[in-house]
Design an enzyme around this catalytic site. Structure first.
Site, PDB file in Angstrom:
ATOM      1  N   CYS A 183      54.991  -1.968 -88.521  1.00  0.00           N
ATOM      2  CA  CYS A 183      54.034  -2.959 -88.027  1.00  0.00           C
ATOM      3  C   CYS A 183      53.315  -3.632 -89.188  1.00  0.00           C
ATOM      4  O   CYS A 183      53.165  -4.857 -89.219  1.00  0.00           O
ATOM      5  CB  CYS A 183      53.031  -2.295 -87.090  1.00  0.00           C
ATOM      6  SG  CYS A 183      51.823  -3.439 -86.374  1.00  0.00           S
ATOM      7  N   CYS A 224      50.249   3.135 -80.711  1.00  0.00           N
ATOM      8  CA  CYS A 224      49.516   2.175 -79.882  1.00  0.00           C
ATOM      9  C   CYS A 224      50.277   1.751 -78.633  1.00  0.00           C
ATOM     10  O   CYS A 224      49.677   1.539 -77.581  1.00  0.00           O
ATOM     11  CB  CYS A 224      49.126   0.953 -80.708  1.00  0.00           C
ATOM     12  SG  CYS A 224      50.512  -0.097 -81.222  1.00  0.00           S
TER      13      CYS A 224
END
EC number: 2.8.1.13
Length: 398
Positions: free
Chosen positions: A113, A210
């Site tokens: 990410c 997440c």
């Protein structure tokens, strides 16, 4: 004259984009920079949520976080934007996460990410907005070197240090990035948030991936890579079948619990053979690896990587985010790079990162790293250097 962010110009003439996740760290970062007079713009990335959830408090993890980021931006008086990166995040992070598990690896999605979304696309957006820097709430530091470039440095708070997840940051990105919390502890950050009256001052830290808030990562893999859930055999080092399993995605190197087989001595997962859908198990001593083959190596140390490595570069490496750096040698081999662990390491898992440091403790400099492609024990590795000749090992032993 340089300002507090090591940039030329007065704070009020310096625009800084802050990546605001909705947590206390990035919120405190935005508030701190605003209080110092910077022209702060907050940006939150919508990564895995849809529609009304971005406007409704408590709808889900992402919805709540976006709400909190907006609330903080309003409180400190800065413009705030929400960018829809869901498609990009799915392609770069979630899909590769599932692919990695299907290959028998244990991925670290936060690294991907940062590498593929935050420090590439978001950084480009910050430049388009006329910013001089992109600031984040990561617990790392950076400092200017003699040649004007910047080095990535471990956080002062060793328990919070996030350098492992940022090893793939490039030199160009480091020049633009700033980490205002690098010399602070978590309690100090929370105190700062309270001083600014931020609603997230006591917000709990996120503990899960997440996009897997329930903690069941297998649900994501099953949806995207159903073949990874196909049953197979559990075998010992000699290939003898000891039992069966419901899919290699349920296992990781070093795992002991949940094997579902009876044994006189404890057995551990040694490796995953995705091609044959096999989980290979054995005694704990078989977990110790000394040689690691790397892929996608990123170098942010001095000079060119091959010149720095030469016939072998002595450094320190961390093979899991929760483990301390240990002495190692980095060598160039045909087609890539290998790391020789001086003292060995248990549970070295493909898909994890092997991060390079110039010291074992303190605010060490991050030299880069790579992803673990494979690992092998000393019996089939190159001969190790004599321990007595290794100052790194001596430093580890104290």
């Amino acid at each position: 004259m340089l300002n507090s962010l090591d940039l030329a110009g007065r704070p009020q003439d310096t625009r800084v984009v802050v990546a605001m996740s909705g947590g206390v760290d990035s919120s405190a970062t935005a508030a701190l920079l605003k209080s110092q007079g910077y022209d702060v713009v907050g940006i939150t990335l919508q990564l895995y949520d849809h529609g009304a959830a971005t406007h409704r408090k408590g709808a889900c993890c992402a919805g709540q976080d976006i709400h909190d980021a907006r609330d903080v931006a309003e409180r400190i008086g800065i413009p705030h934007y929400v960018l829809d990166y869901e498609s990009r995040f799915r392609e770069s992070v979630i899909d590769s996460f599932a692919d990695s598990y299907a290959l028998g690896e244990t991925p670290v999605p936060c690294i991907e990410c940062n590498r593929s979304v935050k420090f590439r696309d978001l950084l480009a957006t910050a430049r388009e907005l006329g910013a001089s820097a992109l600031a984040t709430g990561h617990y790392v530091s950076s400092r200017r070197l003699a040649d004007g470039s910047r080095a990535l440095i471990c956080a002062a708070d060793r328990d919070r240090d996030q350098s492992y997840f940022l090893f793939a940051t490039t030199r160009e990105q480091l020049d633009f990035l700033r980490f205002p919390l690098g010399d602070m502890t978590k309690p100090q950050t929370r105190d700062l948030a309270r001083q600014f009256g931020l609603s997230v001052a006591d917000k709990h830290d996120s503990q899960d991936i997440c996009f897997v808030p329930t903690g069941r990562y297998t649900d994501v893999v099953e949806r995207l890579k159903p073949n990874a859930m196909e049953p197979g055999e559990i075998v010992d080092l000699n290939g003898r079948v000891l039992g069966s399993h419901p899919g290699i995605v349920h296992f990781t190197v070093g795992q002991r619990r949940g094997l579902g087989i009876a044994s006189r001595a404890p057995l551990y997962v040694l490796r995953l053979d995705a091609a044959r859908r096999r989980v290979v198990v054995g005694p704990r001593e078989a977990l110790r690896m000394e040689r690691i083959v790397l892929r996608d190596v990123n170098w942010i140390g001095d000079g060119a990587l091959d010149r720095a490595v030469g016939d072998g570069l002595e450094l320190f490496v961390r093979v899991r985010s929760t483990r301390a750096p240990q002495p190692a040698w980095l060598r160039a081999v045909k087609g890539g790079y290998e790391v020789e662990l001086v003292a060995g390491e248990e549970g070295v898992s493909p898909g994890q990162a092997c991060v390079f440091y110039d010291a074992a403790e303190g605010q060490a400099r991050v030299l880069g790293g790579g992803f673990i492609k494979s690992a092998a024990p000393r019996s089939i590795a190159e001969p190790a250097h004599d321990d007595a000749a290794s100052p790194a090992l001596a430093a580890m032993r104290g």
